[in-house]
Design an enzyme around this catalytic site. Structure first.
Site, PDB file in Angstrom:
ATOM      1  N   HIS A 295     -17.012 -36.233  38.227  1.00 37.70           N
ATOM      2  CA  HIS A 295     -16.120 -35.763  37.184  1.00 37.70           C
ATOM      3  C   HIS A 295     -16.551 -35.503  35.952  1.00 37.70           C
ATOM      4  O   HIS A 295     -16.315 -34.566  35.105  1.00 37.70           O
ATOM      5  CB  HIS A 295     -14.846 -36.268  37.485  1.00 37.70           C
ATOM      6  CG  HIS A 295     -13.674 -35.642  36.785  1.00 37.70           C
ATOM      7  ND1 HIS A 295     -13.004 -34.788  37.509  1.00 37.70           N
ATOM      8  CD2 HIS A 295     -13.157 -35.843  35.762  1.00 37.70           C
ATOM      9  CE1 HIS A 295     -12.095 -34.040  36.719  1.00 37.70           C
ATOM     10  NE2 HIS A 295     -12.085 -34.773  35.662  1.00 37.70           N
TER      11      HIS A 295
ATOM     12  N   SER B  71     -11.694 -30.322  33.680  1.00 38.10           N
ATOM     13  CA  SER B  71     -10.659 -30.944  34.289  1.00 38.10           C
ATOM     14  C   SER B  71      -9.203 -30.513  33.922  1.00 38.10           C
ATOM     15  O   SER B  71      -8.919 -29.427  34.487  1.00 38.10           O
ATOM     16  CB  SER B  71     -10.791 -32.478  33.555  1.00 38.10           C
ATOM     17  OG  SER B  71      -9.964 -33.408  34.354  1.00 38.10           O
TER      18      SER B  71
END
Ligand code: NAG
Length: 401
Positions: A374, A168
Site C-alpha cells: 500500500h 488510498s
C-alpha cells in the site's frame, strides 16, 4: 514483535490527549519550499469551500527543465491518502515522485490538501478547537473539497477538464464524488486510482481486527471518544515516536517495520528509507476521527456506503435505517485502477469487488511485483517503473502526446 500494533490505540488516544495546538508547521519544510528546493516553480493557492473550510492547494505550474510556461499545460490534480498531505507526492524527489514526473512531462500539477490536514486547518466560521470543525469524514472531502478544488483549478487554468490521481483515501474521495455528484464525471479527462480503497471485506491488516470491535458499529463508547475530534495530529510527540522508531539504523527498525504491518503482510523490501524519512517529517498529517471510524465501519458491513450514525439518525439523515451505498455504476469518467497484491488495507479481493461494481472502468492494472504494498505507491524504490511511468504514459495518450 507486534507490540507496536497493540499499542496503536493507546498512541491514538495519547495523540488525542496531547493534541499540540502549537503546530510544528513553522519548523518543517512545507510543500512549496520542498518543490522550490528542487529548482521547480511553486505556488500556493487557497480554496474556500461552501461550508467555510480553507484548503491549501500547492502547484507546480511548469517545469524549469522544459521552460514550458508559455505552452499549453493540461492540469492534473493529485490527492493524498488518510493521515497524509501534499508532501506524499514529493517525498521521493524529482526522479521518482509523481508530481515532478508529471511536471517534467509538461503538465500543470496541483496538489490537494483535504480539510483537517496540516495545510487545511482553518474555517471562516469556526476554530479548529470547535468539535464542529471535526464533524466531517471522507464523504465531505469527496463531495465538497474535491469538487471545490476541481472547480477552482478549471477556472484558474481556463480548461474544461483535468486529470486526477489519488492514493488510498484519495481514491475513496474520487469514488464518492463521481458517484454522488455524477455531473463531475464530465470534468475529469482521466482518473488514476493508486491502491484504491472502497471495500474492506478481506483487509488483512491487524488494524481491522483491532479496531472493529471498538468503533465498527455505531453507538459504542469508543465512537464517542473519537467522533468529531482530531485523530493523530501532527505533533512533536507522535513525530518523535516516528523518528526514533524509523530513523536510519535505528535499533527500533524492526518495531517500526512491524508498526507498518498495517500496510502490508510483511515484505518491505521496496521501501526507500530516505523517502520514508522525508515522509515521516510531515506525517501524520491530521484528520478527523470520523474518517477512521467510517473506514472501520466498512470493514464490518462489507459495503461501500455512507457513515452509519445508528438507526434513528440514519432515518433522519438518509430516510432509511441503514446508510445508502455509493453507486459506482454512476462513474463514467475514464478511470484507471492500479492495485497491488501485498496491500493489507485494500487488497486484491476487495479490488475485485470494486471492479465488479463499476460499469465503466477503463483499466484494472495489477502491479506484477508480488511484494508491492500500500505504501510502496508513495515511497518505493521501484514505484517509478512499476506505477508512475504508466500513469504519465496513460495521461499522455489522452493528450495525444
Ligand atoms: C531513494 O529516494 C531518494 C529521494 O528520497 C532518491 O534520491 C534516491 O535515488 C532513491 N534511491 C533509490 C535506490 O531509488
Amino acid at each position: 514483535m507486534r507490540v507496536f500494533l497493540y499499542v496503536l490505540p493507546l498512541v491514538l488516544a495519547l495523540g488525542q490527549a496531547s493534541a499540540d495546538p502549537k503546530y510544528c508547521l513553522n519548523e518543517m519544510v512545507k510543500s512549496d519550499e520542498r518543490i522550490r528546493s528542487h529548482g521547480y516553480p511553486a505556488e500556493t493557492h487557497e480554496v474556500v469551500t461552501e461550508d467555510g473550510y480553507v484548503l491549501t492547494l500547492f502547484r507546480i505550474p511548469y517545469s524549469h527543465k522544459l521552460n514550458n510556461q508559455h505552452l499549453d499545460r493540461p492540469p492534473v490534480l493529485l490527492q493524498h491518502g488518510l493521515f497524509s498531505n501534499s508532501d506524499c507526492w514529493l517525498c521521493s524527489g524529482p526522479d521518482d515522485s509523481l508530481a515532478y514526473l508529471l511536471a517534467d512531462a509538461g503538465y500543470d500539477v496541483w496538489l490537494g490538501n483535504a480539510r483537517g490536514n496540516i495545510y487545511s486547518r482553518s474555517n471562516t466560521e469556526m476554530s479548529v478547537n470547535n468539535p464542529k470543525f471535526w464533524h466531517f469524514d471522507w464523504h465531505e472531502i469527496g463531495t465538497i473539497d474535491i469538487a471545490a478544488m476541481i472547480d477552482y483549478i478549471l477556472d484558474e487554468t481556463q480548461h474544461s477538464q483535468l486529470h486526477y490521481a489519488g492514493h488510498s483515501q484519495g481514491t475513496t474521495v474520487y469514488l464518492v464524488l463521481m458517484s454522488e455528484r455524477p455531473e463531475y464525471n464530465e470534468k475529469i479527462k482521466s482518473g488514476h486510482l493508486l491502491a484504491p480503497c472502497a471495500f474492506f471485506e478481506h483487509g488483512a491488516s491487524p488494524i481491522f481486527t483491532l479496531l472493529s470491535p471498538l468503533v465498527g458499529t455505531p453507538g459504542g463508547i469508543w465512537n464517542q471518544v473519537f467522533v468529531d475530534s482530531e485523530l493523530i495530529p501532527h505533533n512533536n510527540l507522535i513525530n518523535r515516536i516516528g523518528d526514533t522508531a524509523c530513523g536510519h539504523g535505528s535499533p527500533f527498525d524492526s518495531i517500526c517495520k512491524n508498526g507498518f504491518l498495517m500496510f502490508a503482510n510483511g515484505g518491505y523490501e521496496n521501501i526507500n528509507l530516505t523517502s520514508m524519512q522525508t515522509l515521516i517529517e510531515t506525517h501524520p498529517g491530521g484528520s478527523s476521527g470520523n474518517q477512521g471510524i467510517h473506514y472501520i465501519q466498512l470493514s464490518v458491513s462489507n459495503k461501500f456506503r455512507q457513515y452509519d450514525w445508528g438507526t434513528k439518525k440514519n432515518l433522519a439523515l438518509y430516510g432509511q435505517e441503514l446508510p445508502p451505498d455509493y453507486d459506482l455504476s454512476k462513474i463514467t469518467a475514464k478511470t484507471h485502477s492500479y492495485s497491488s497484491h501485498n496491500d493489507a488495507l485494500c487488497g486484491p479481493e476487495d479490488v475485485d469487488t470494486m471492479v465488479s461494481k463499476f460499469t465503466h472502468l477503463t483499466e484494472d492494472h495489477r502491479v506484477p511485483l508480488q511484494s508491492f504494498n500500500h505504501l510502496d505507491f508513495i515511497v518505493a524504490n521501484n514505484m517509478k517503473e512499476l506505477v508512475n511511468d504508466l500513469i504519465v504514459e496513460r495521461i499522455n495518450t489522452y493528450e495525444s502526446r
